[in-house]
Design a protein around this motif. Sequence first.
Motif, PDB file in Angstrom:
ATOM      1  N   ALA A  57      -6.784  66.760  41.962  1.00  0.00           N
ATOM      2  CA  ALA A  57      -6.482  65.790  41.049  1.00  0.00           C
ATOM      3  C   ALA A  57      -6.482  64.340  42.001  1.00  0.00           C
ATOM      4  CB  ALA A  57      -5.271  65.788  40.681  1.00  0.00           C
ATOM      5  N   ASP A  58      -5.955  64.430  43.196  1.00  0.00           N
ATOM      6  CA  ASP A  58      -5.984  63.349  44.026  1.00  0.00           C
ATOM      7  C   ASP A  58      -7.210  62.726  44.568  1.00  0.00           C
ATOM      8  OD1 ASP A  58      -3.207  63.145  44.006  1.00  0.00           O
ATOM      9  OD2 ASP A  58      -2.614  64.171  45.972  1.00  0.00           O
ATOM     10  N   ALA A  59      -8.165  63.744  44.752  1.00  0.00           N
ATOM     11  CA  ALA A  59      -9.367  63.637  45.422  1.00  0.00           C
ATOM     12  C   ALA A  59     -10.489  63.153  44.147  1.00  0.00           C
ATOM     13  CB  ALA A  59     -10.271  64.570  45.670  1.00  0.00           C
ATOM     14  N   ILE A  60     -10.042  63.469  42.889  1.00  0.00           N
ATOM     15  CA  ILE A  60     -10.644  62.881  41.674  1.00  0.00           C
ATOM     16  C   ILE A  60     -10.263  61.450  41.419  1.00  0.00           C
ATOM     17  CG2 ILE A  60     -10.663  63.019  39.184  1.00  0.00           C
ATOM     18  CD1 ILE A  60     -12.687  65.073  40.387  1.00  0.00           C
ATOM     19  N   ALA A  61      -8.810  61.379  41.554  1.00  0.00           N
ATOM     20  CA  ALA A  61      -8.541  59.897  41.249  1.00  0.00           C
ATOM     21  C   ALA A  61      -9.029  58.893  42.434  1.00  0.00           C
ATOM     22  CB  ALA A  61      -6.675  59.785  41.347  1.00  0.00           C
ATOM     23  N   ALA A  63     -11.874  59.350  43.931  1.00  0.00           N
ATOM     24  CA  ALA A  63     -13.286  59.203  43.512  1.00  0.00           C
ATOM     25  C   ALA A  63     -13.412  58.113  42.117  1.00  0.00           C
ATOM     26  CB  ALA A  63     -13.916  60.397  43.238  1.00  0.00           C
ATOM     27  N   ARG A  64     -12.283  58.120  41.192  1.00  0.00           N
ATOM     28  CA  ARG A  64     -12.372  57.393  40.074  1.00  0.00           C
ATOM     29  C   ARG A  64     -12.358  56.093  40.352  1.00  0.00           C
ATOM     30  NH1 ARG A  64      -9.636  59.800  35.077  1.00  0.00           N
ATOM     31  NH2 ARG A  64     -11.151  58.648  33.914  1.00  0.00           N
ATOM     32  N   ASN A  65     -11.351  55.876  41.497  1.00  0.00           N
ATOM     33  CA  ASN A  65     -11.131  54.213  41.844  1.00  0.00           C
ATOM     34  C   ASN A  65     -12.464  53.715  42.362  1.00  0.00           C
ATOM     35  OD1 ASN A  65      -8.297  54.303  40.950  1.00  0.00           O
ATOM     36  ND2 ASN A  65      -7.586  55.007  42.762  1.00  0.00           N
ATOM     37  N   ALA A  66     -13.040  54.527  43.315  1.00  0.00           N
ATOM     38  CA  ALA A  66     -14.160  54.142  43.912  1.00  0.00           C
ATOM     39  C   ALA A  66     -15.443  53.662  42.871  1.00  0.00           C
ATOM     40  CB  ALA A  66     -14.742  55.111  44.818  1.00  0.00           C
ATOM     41  N   VAL A  67     -15.456  54.580  41.751  1.00  0.00           N
ATOM     42  CA  VAL A  67     -16.414  54.413  40.592  1.00  0.00           C
ATOM     43  C   VAL A  67     -15.978  53.167  39.775  1.00  0.00           C
ATOM     44  CG1 VAL A  67     -17.021  55.238  38.239  1.00  0.00           C
ATOM     45  CG2 VAL A  67     -17.041  56.936  40.543  1.00  0.00           C
ATOM     46  N   ALA A  68     -14.776  52.789  39.743  1.00  0.00           N
ATOM     47  CA  ALA A  68     -14.210  51.721  39.015  1.00  0.00           C
ATOM     48  C   ALA A  68     -14.626  50.665  39.741  1.00  0.00           C
ATOM     49  CB  ALA A  68     -12.638  51.926  38.807  1.00  0.00           C
ATOM     50  N   ASP A  69     -14.302  50.497  41.169  1.00  0.00           N
ATOM     51  CA  ASP A  69     -14.801  49.241  41.921  1.00  0.00           C
ATOM     52  C   ASP A  69     -16.284  48.992  42.088  1.00  0.00           C
ATOM     53  OD1 ASP A  69     -12.110  49.191  42.628  1.00  0.00           O
ATOM     54  OD2 ASP A  69     -12.259  50.223  44.509  1.00  0.00           O
ATOM     55  N   ARG A  70     -16.951  50.131  41.934  1.00  0.00           N
ATOM     56  CA  ARG A  70     -18.554  50.023  42.009  1.00  0.00           C
ATOM     57  C   ARG A  70     -18.867  49.373  40.442  1.00  0.00           C
ATOM     58  NH1 ARG A  70     -22.770  47.810  44.071  1.00  0.00           N
ATOM     59  NH2 ARG A  70     -24.783  48.687  43.269  1.00  0.00           N
ATOM     60  N   LEU A  71     -18.336  50.029  39.323  1.00  0.00           N
ATOM     61  CA  LEU A  71     -18.568  49.759  38.017  1.00  0.00           C
ATOM     62  C   LEU A  71     -18.291  47.925  37.728  1.00  0.00           C
ATOM     63  CD1 LEU A  71     -19.811  50.593  35.371  1.00  0.00           C
ATOM     64  CD2 LEU A  71     -17.437  51.491  34.690  1.00  0.00           C
ATOM     65  N   GLY A 126     -20.009  59.361  34.548  1.00  0.00           N
ATOM     66  CA  GLY A 126     -19.136  60.035  35.664  1.00  0.00           C
ATOM     67  C   GLY A 126     -17.780  59.608  35.499  1.00  0.00           C
ATOM     68  N   ALA A 127     -17.290  58.418  35.152  1.00  0.00           N
ATOM     69  CA  ALA A 127     -15.891  58.108  35.178  1.00  0.00           C
ATOM     70  C   ALA A 127     -15.242  58.835  33.882  1.00  0.00           C
ATOM     71  CB  ALA A 127     -15.782  56.721  34.848  1.00  0.00           C
ATOM     72  N   ASP A 129     -15.996  61.859  32.348  1.00  0.00           N
ATOM     73  CA  ASP A 129     -15.829  63.219  32.465  1.00  0.00           C
ATOM     74  C   ASP A 129     -14.853  64.133  33.355  1.00  0.00           C
ATOM     75  OD1 ASP A 129     -19.071  64.103  33.847  1.00  0.00           O
ATOM     76  OD2 ASP A 129     -17.318  63.173  34.686  1.00  0.00           O
ATOM     77  N   SER A 130     -13.899  63.242  34.038  1.00  0.00           N
ATOM     78  CA  SER A 130     -12.969  63.951  34.932  1.00  0.00           C
ATOM     79  C   SER A 130     -11.570  63.813  34.513  1.00  0.00           C
ATOM     80  CB  SER A 130     -13.067  63.382  36.358  1.00  0.00           C
ATOM     81  OG  SER A 130     -13.190  61.849  36.073  1.00  0.00           O
ATOM     82  N   PRO A 131     -10.677  64.746  34.671  1.00  0.00           N
ATOM     83  CA  PRO A 131      -9.323  64.455  34.274  1.00  0.00           C
ATOM     84  C   PRO A 131      -8.556  63.064  34.953  1.00  0.00           C
ATOM     85  CG  PRO A 131      -9.545  66.280  35.935  1.00  0.00           C
ATOM     86  CD  PRO A 131     -10.866  65.833  35.718  1.00  0.00           C
ATOM     87  N   ALA A 132      -7.802  62.549  34.226  1.00  0.00           N
ATOM     88  CA  ALA A 132      -7.028  61.724  34.797  1.00  0.00           C
ATOM     89  C   ALA A 132      -6.053  61.912  35.704  1.00  0.00           C
ATOM     90  CB  ALA A 132      -6.282  60.629  33.626  1.00  0.00           C
TER      91      ALA A 132
END
Length: 196
Positions: A57-61, A63-71, A126-127, A129-132
């Motif tokens: 879950a930490d790794a997903i969080a 990754a999601r933060n990196a995706v949000a930054d790039r987005l 990608g952002a 389809d992953s658990p929050a």
Amino acid sequence: MSGRPHNGTYSEDGEKRRQYFCAKNRRGCGKVAVDMRAIDGELLEFVVQRLSDPRFADAIATARNAVADRLGHVQNEITECEKLQRALSDRLGRRELTLDAFDTANKPLAEDLARLNEEREKLEQGASDSPATVQSAEEIRRQWIDAEVPDRRAMLKSALRGGLHAVVKPAGKNGKRAFDRKRLTIGEPEKPDTAA
């Protein structure tokens, strides 16, 4: 793999047997088939273990933060390209710019917009389809049991994040009809042997 009915019923509850099979008409081999209930049970245990793991879950969080930054960066670039296109159109409309000059200036903007819109679409997908947050094993198990096939597929996809793949190997030639859990492997895809 696709699903299909299979011969007989399960002795435990009388439910009609079903199996997953590798359909040849969908670019598969047409040679692999496996009991659906057995594979679903193995996949359930994998999904529960993976999605309830706080480290995952930490790794997903992260990754999601990196995706949000790039987005955010991609969206800013899209906004800037669209602003430039409007300015060019305005100048063309006032006849301060020839059509050829407009086309020359607009072509790289249009190419950038196409690339950026495609990247934005992939990032948004990608952002989503992953658990929050990490969930308990019981919550995940209940969600899987209550879920329809598309939702189970999304849960499995989330659990496989990080480059993992699930592979069902062909059955052995020993004549046994019992499910062998060694046929299902979950891990990184095997790299082809390039040594000659």
